[in-house]
Motif scaffolding. Structure first.
Motif, PDB file in Angstrom:
ATOM      1  N   VAL A 132      41.192  34.367  43.302  1.00 55.53           N
ATOM      2  CA  VAL A 132      42.134  34.782  42.245  1.00 55.53           C
ATOM      3  C   VAL A 132      41.790  36.244  42.035  1.00 55.53           C
ATOM      4  O   VAL A 132      42.669  37.027  41.950  1.00 55.53           O
ATOM      5  N   ALA A 133      40.310  36.639  42.047  1.00 56.66           N
ATOM      6  CA  ALA A 133      40.161  37.992  41.302  1.00 56.66           C
ATOM      7  C   ALA A 133      40.447  39.092  42.598  1.00 56.66           C
ATOM      8  O   ALA A 133      40.925  40.256  42.243  1.00 56.66           O
ATOM      9  N   GLU A 134      39.920  38.946  43.899  1.00 52.67           N
ATOM     10  CA  GLU A 134      40.063  39.865  44.880  1.00 52.67           C
ATOM     11  C   GLU A 134      41.707  39.926  45.274  1.00 52.67           C
ATOM     12  O   GLU A 134      42.287  41.050  45.299  1.00 52.67           O
ATOM     13  N   PRO A 135      42.649  38.903  45.310  1.00 51.51           N
ATOM     14  CA  PRO A 135      43.850  39.342  45.355  1.00 51.51           C
ATOM     15  C   PRO A 135      44.689  39.738  44.173  1.00 51.51           C
ATOM     16  O   PRO A 135      45.464  40.705  44.458  1.00 51.51           O
ATOM     17  N   ARG A 136      44.081  39.589  42.941  1.00 53.08           N
ATOM     18  CA  ARG A 136      44.688  40.481  41.685  1.00 53.08           C
ATOM     19  C   ARG A 136      44.159  41.805  41.762  1.00 53.08           C
ATOM     20  O   ARG A 136      45.057  42.682  41.348  1.00 53.08           O
ATOM     21  N   LYS A 137      43.045  42.068  42.259  1.00 50.45           N
ATOM     22  CA  LYS A 137      42.527  43.389  42.377  1.00 50.45           C
ATOM     23  C   LYS A 137      43.321  44.053  43.395  1.00 50.45           C
ATOM     24  O   LYS A 137      43.662  45.414  43.270  1.00 50.45           O
ATOM     25  N   LYS A 138      43.711  43.478  44.497  1.00 51.27           N
ATOM     26  CA  LYS A 138      44.438  44.165  45.401  1.00 51.27           C
ATOM     27  C   LYS A 138      45.936  44.459  45.158  1.00 51.27           C
ATOM     28  O   LYS A 138      46.462  45.572  45.514  1.00 51.27           O
ATOM     29  N   ALA A 139      46.565  43.557  44.350  1.00 52.74           N
ATOM     30  CA  ALA A 139      47.896  43.745  44.148  1.00 52.74           C
ATOM     31  C   ALA A 139      47.929  44.710  43.113  1.00 52.74           C
ATOM     32  O   ALA A 139      48.934  45.565  43.021  1.00 52.74           O
ATOM     33  N   CYS A 140      46.860  44.879  42.120  1.00 58.96           N
ATOM     34  CA  CYS A 140      46.800  45.963  41.128  1.00 58.96           C
ATOM     35  C   CYS A 140      46.913  47.461  41.985  1.00 58.96           C
ATOM     36  O   CYS A 140      47.378  48.248  41.349  1.00 58.96           O
ATOM     37  N   HIS A 179      36.636  31.187  42.692  1.00 57.15           N
ATOM     38  CA  HIS A 179      37.620  31.828  41.666  1.00 57.15           C
ATOM     39  C   HIS A 179      37.391  33.638  41.969  1.00 57.15           C
ATOM     40  O   HIS A 179      38.529  34.105  42.154  1.00 57.15           O
TER      41      HIS A 179
END
Length: 75
Positions: A41-49, A37
């Motif tokens: 999930v978390a690392e790509p979401r953080k990068k996108a933000c 996860h």
């Protein structure tokens, strides 16, 4: 009548061994799912933000909303 020496059944330690096996298995699986996860999930979401807010200008966004008529009381 002579009876031979019988082996003790393995029922005394059986629940403890099964429980130990299942606890270790559950721990390994939960750590694997947590790592999956984090990296899926978390690392790509953080990068996108971070990429979004790097170039985000709130004033131009506010002006577009005000010109569209959504916000009517803003000066």
């Amino acid at each position: 009548m002579a009876f031979g020496v019988l082996m003790k059944p393995q029922m005394c330690d059986l629940p403890a061994r099964c429980l130990r096996f299942h606890i270790v298995g559950a721990l390994v699986i939960s750590l694997g799912v947590a790592a999956l996860h984090k990296f899926a999930v978390a690392e790509p979401r953080k990068k996108a933000c971070a990429d979004f807010y790097r170039n985000y200008d709130s004033m131009t966004d506010f002006e577009e909303i005000r010109k569209a008529g959504i916000i009517q009381r803003a000066k």
